[in-house]
Scaffold this motif. Structure first.
Motif, PDB file in Angstrom:
ATOM      1  N   ALA A  20      -2.631   9.048   1.728  1.00 34.27           N
ATOM      2  CA  ALA A  20      -1.644   9.197   2.800  1.00 34.27           C
ATOM      3  C   ALA A  20      -1.109   7.820   3.155  1.00 34.27           C
ATOM      4  O   ALA A  20      -1.799   6.807   2.973  1.00 34.27           O
ATOM      5  N   ASN A  21       0.128   7.773   3.667  1.00 36.27           N
ATOM      6  CA  ASN A  21       0.661   6.472   4.070  1.00 36.27           C
ATOM      7  C   ASN A  21       0.365   6.205   5.547  1.00 36.27           C
ATOM      8  O   ASN A  21      -0.284   7.004   6.223  1.00 36.27           O
ATOM      9  N   GLN A  58       5.458   5.805  -5.757  1.00 37.02           N
ATOM     10  CA  GLN A  58       6.724   6.426  -5.381  1.00 37.02           C
ATOM     11  C   GLN A  58       6.744   6.836  -3.906  1.00 37.02           C
ATOM     12  O   GLN A  58       7.755   7.328  -3.418  1.00 37.02           O
ATOM     13  N   MET A  59       5.637   6.631  -3.227  1.00 41.43           N
ATOM     14  CA  MET A  59       5.574   6.994  -1.813  1.00 41.43           C
ATOM     15  C   MET A  59       6.416   6.034  -0.975  1.00 41.43           C
ATOM     16  O   MET A  59       6.497   4.847  -1.275  1.00 41.43           O
ATOM     17  N   PRO A  60       7.023   6.518   0.095  1.00 41.78           N
ATOM     18  CA  PRO A  60       7.750   5.642   1.012  1.00 41.78           C
ATOM     19  C   PRO A  60       6.799   5.002   2.010  1.00 41.78           C
ATOM     20  O   PRO A  60       5.642   5.405   2.146  1.00 41.78           O
ATOM     21  N   GLY A  61       7.300   3.998   2.718  1.00 40.94           N
ATOM     22  CA  GLY A  61       6.536   3.433   3.826  1.00 40.94           C
ATOM     23  C   GLY A  61       5.466   2.455   3.384  1.00 40.94           C
ATOM     24  O   GLY A  61       5.560   1.808   2.344  1.00 40.94           O
ATOM     25  N   ARG A  62       4.415   2.378   4.183  1.00 43.73           N
ATOM     26  CA  ARG A  62       3.377   1.373   3.988  1.00 43.73           C
ATOM     27  C   ARG A  62       2.028   2.036   3.748  1.00 43.73           C
ATOM     28  O   ARG A  62       1.773   3.112   4.271  1.00 43.73           O
ATOM     29  N   LEU A  63       1.174   1.354   2.974  1.00 44.30           N
ATOM     30  CA  LEU A  63      -0.195   1.814   2.745  1.00 44.30           C
ATOM     31  C   LEU A  63      -1.159   0.667   2.993  1.00 44.30           C
ATOM     32  O   LEU A  63      -0.956  -0.438   2.487  1.00 44.30           O
ATOM     33  N   LEU A  65      -2.536  -4.961   3.613  1.00 43.40           N
ATOM     34  CA  LEU A  65      -1.369  -4.115   3.420  1.00 43.40           C
ATOM     35  C   LEU A  65      -1.151  -4.007   1.920  1.00 43.40           C
ATOM     36  O   LEU A  65      -0.590  -4.906   1.290  1.00 43.40           O
ATOM     37  N   THR A  66      -1.652  -2.919   1.339  1.00 48.26           N
ATOM     38  CA  THR A  66      -1.700  -2.797  -0.116  1.00 48.26           C
ATOM     39  C   THR A  66      -0.317  -2.600  -0.719  1.00 48.26           C
ATOM     40  O   THR A  66       0.050  -3.241  -1.712  1.00 48.26           O
ATOM     41  N   LEU A  67       0.465  -1.708  -0.150  1.00 47.45           N
ATOM     42  CA  LEU A  67       1.814  -1.419  -0.652  1.00 47.45           C
ATOM     43  C   LEU A  67       2.787  -1.383   0.515  1.00 47.45           C
ATOM     44  O   LEU A  67       2.486  -0.823   1.567  1.00 47.45           O
ATOM     45  N   SER A  68       3.946  -1.957   0.305  1.00 44.99           N
ATOM     46  CA  SER A  68       4.993  -1.917   1.321  1.00 44.99           C
ATOM     47  C   SER A  68       6.335  -2.090   0.632  1.00 44.99           C
ATOM     48  O   SER A  68       7.062  -3.040   0.870  1.00 44.99           O
ATOM     49  N   THR A  69       6.641  -1.156  -0.255  1.00 43.04           N
ATOM     50  CA  THR A  69       7.850  -1.269  -1.082  1.00 43.04           C
ATOM     51  C   THR A  69       9.053  -0.761  -0.300  1.00 43.04           C
ATOM     52  O   THR A  69       9.626   0.278  -0.598  1.00 43.04           O
ATOM     53  N   ARG A  70       9.431  -1.524   0.694  1.00 37.80           N
ATOM     54  CA  ARG A  70      10.533  -1.107   1.543  1.00 37.80           C
ATOM     55  C   ARG A  70      11.664  -2.115   1.448  1.00 37.80           C
ATOM     56  O   ARG A  70      11.501  -3.223   0.942  1.00 37.80           O
ATOM     57  N   GLU A  71      12.829  -1.752   1.992  1.00 38.18           N
ATOM     58  CA  GLU A  71      14.019  -2.565   1.790  1.00 38.18           C
ATOM     59  C   GLU A  71      13.969  -3.922   2.476  1.00 38.18           C
ATOM     60  O   GLU A  71      14.664  -4.838   2.075  1.00 38.18           O
ATOM     61  N   GLU A  78      17.340  -2.954  -2.696  1.00 42.79           N
ATOM     62  CA  GLU A  78      17.954  -1.666  -3.047  1.00 42.79           C
ATOM     63  C   GLU A  78      17.055  -0.803  -3.921  1.00 42.79           C
ATOM     64  O   GLU A  78      17.315   0.390  -4.092  1.00 42.79           O
ATOM     65  N   LYS A  79      15.993  -1.372  -4.488  1.00 40.03           N
ATOM     66  CA  LYS A  79      15.059  -0.582  -5.293  1.00 40.03           C
ATOM     67  C   LYS A  79      13.896  -0.037  -4.473  1.00 40.03           C
ATOM     68  O   LYS A  79      12.988   0.592  -5.013  1.00 40.03           O
ATOM     69  N   ALA A  80      13.935  -0.250  -3.175  1.00 40.52           N
ATOM     70  CA  ALA A  80      12.854   0.226  -2.308  1.00 40.52           C
ATOM     71  C   ALA A  80      12.780   1.743  -2.331  1.00 40.52           C
ATOM     72  O   ALA A  80      13.778   2.437  -2.522  1.00 40.52           O
ATOM     73  N   THR A  81      11.570   2.261  -2.147  1.00 37.40           N
ATOM     74  CA  THR A  81      11.402   3.717  -2.116  1.00 37.40           C
ATOM     75  C   THR A  81      11.914   4.321  -0.826  1.00 37.40           C
ATOM     76  O   THR A  81      12.090   5.536  -0.730  1.00 37.40           O
TER      77      THR A  81
END
Length: 453
Positions: free
Chosen positions: A130-131, A292-297, A312-318, A324-327
């Protein structure tokens, strides 16, 4: 002296760059009737602070608070008892002021809380990951649809007719910018969801199927048949849940084959609050979809000394390097509401959640049995958790308005949720929680007998 960092020339250059002739062009998507064309009516232009306080108090007295009425409203926002300890903990300075950790590893307490929150949501939904939360259930629903498109490389989205109409509208609005094809449907007042009808709309071009459980009419759905049909066509099953307390009594969506589970977390730890802020929940069943999940993990690790720590393991945001490649362009998480959810869930524990769910269902059954005895009233549902639909034989909107005058908030009329569908006009969605007393149920039943006589 007013602080105006941009000159008229600066603003003109910015508007020219984006192709807008004036600032008004930025508001063309807002319906004219929703725009202000002058000062807000009823508010004085100039007044002292004390005068403004008195004026606002007078205005507030026009509200009928949930605690002051026999309250049966639901439809995605539920009145539950929130222990006082929840509010006490979330108002501690180290939590209340920590909007979001921009240097996250320094804020170990915040990261640990979010990690625990993620673990609770994943277990509740029957998923692997879960995010760290999203804005609310409706935006989480759209983000799940967008994620399904990235995973499957398809553009057709099948929406259940029994999906909350506000969630469906958010999906349709956002899809205008992604060119996804939205295959919606009208809800039908049948005792059980039309699973066969939904399955028949899934084809090889479908990226995902979006189903709500319990649905907008309160009905429970066996999700496995839908999951099997979606997977056969290479699509993902997205399950929306607006009442997380129900998952203390029914099988989790992940256990029934859902690929992505999203929903509204308001029921646990967060009050009604006039409609917000709320709390979006988002989880995936298969760990391979995590990127491919949005937001933060947030994740657990060890530091240089081998001690337990959180990152903060993942935070692929804009906002970050993905641009522009952010989820997702959702820039943060609903941190304080997520904390409230996690504190309340911790206080409940698994045993407490199951007991709370059982009490909700017990009272709902009492209400359904009593209201079914009112002449002219019938209960639609074959199954429900703590919310069900009544057929009144007359426009439910009129009934709701009349009962409000007697301090009875009788529920949410389907005519209000679906104003363009006359077939649903006599439907009334009634929600019952642990805050509903047996006296409240009798009050509603007696009032309906009087209004429908």
């Amino acid at each position: 002296m007013r602080y105006l960092p941009l000159t008229h020339a600066d603003r003109g250059e910015m508007l020219s760059r984006i192709g807008a002739s004036s600032i008004d062009d930025l508001f063309v998507d807002v319906p004219p009737e929703a725009r202000l064309d002058g000062p807000i009516a009823g508010l004085p232009m100039h007044a002292s602070e004390m005068a403004v306080e008195k004026h606002m108090r007078r205005l507030s007295k026009k509200n009928l608070a949930a605690a002051d009425a026999a309250f049966f409203c639901g439809a995605g926002a539920y009145r539950h008892h929130v222990p006082a300890s929840v509010d006490h903990i979330i108002q501690r300075g180290e939590f209340l002021t920590a909007y979001t950790p921009y240097q996250p590893e320094i804020a170990q307490g915040t990261l640990q809380m979010l990690f625990e929150f993620q673990s609770q949501v994943a277990r509740l939904y029957g998923c692997a990951v879960a995010n760290a939360s999203m804005y609310d259930g409706s935006t989480a629903c759209w983000e799940a649809v967008a994620m399904a498109g990235r995973v499957t490389k398809k553009k057709r989205v099948v929406l259940s007719g029994a999906l909350h109409p506000h969630y469906a509208e958010v999906v349709k609005t956002m899809a205008k910018f992604t060119e996804d094809e939205i295959a919606g449907a009208a809800p039908s007042l049948t005792p059980s969801p039309d699973v066969d009808g939904l399955v028949s709309r899934i084809d090889d071009q479908t990226s995902c199927v979006v189903v709500q459980c319990p649905d907008i009419l309160g009905r429970l759905t066996n999700l496995q048949q839908i999951a099997d049909a979606a997977h056969e066509k290479g699509a993902l099953l997205i399950v929306v849940n607006t009442e997380p307390v129900a998952l203390g009594a029914v099988k989790s969506p992940g256990e029934q084959g859902a690929d992505i589970v999203v929903g509204e977390g308001q029921s646990i730890g967060v009050g009604l609050q006039f409609g917000g802020p709320y709390l979006g929940l988002f989880a995936v069943r298969d760990p391979k979809h995590v990127r491919q999940m949005p937001g933060r993990l947030c994740g657990e690790t060890v530091d240089a000394s081998g001690k337990r720590g959180f990152v903060l393991t993942l935070s692929t945001r804009e906002q970050h390097i993905r641009r522009e490649k952010a989820t997702s362009n959702i820039c943060t998480n609903s941190g304080l509401c997520a904390l409230a959810f996690s504190v309340h869930m911790t206080l409940l524990g698994e045993k407490g959640l199951r007991a709370l769910a059982a009490e909700n269902h017990r009272l709902a059954c009492l209400a359904a049995d009593r209201l079914a005895k009112v002449p002219g009233v019938s209960v639609l549902n074959d199954s429900f958790f703590n919310e069900f639909t009544l057929r009144l034989g007359t426009d439910a909107r009129d009934v709701v308005r009349k009962l409000t005058g007697d301090d009875i908030l009788a529920g949410v009329s389907l005519g209000r949720l679906f104003p363009n569908n006359a077939d649903l006009a006599d439907g009334l969605l009634v929600a019952v929680t642990e805050t509903t007393s047996e006296e409240d149920i009798e009050t509603l039943a007696s009032a309906l007998e009087g209004v429908l006589a």
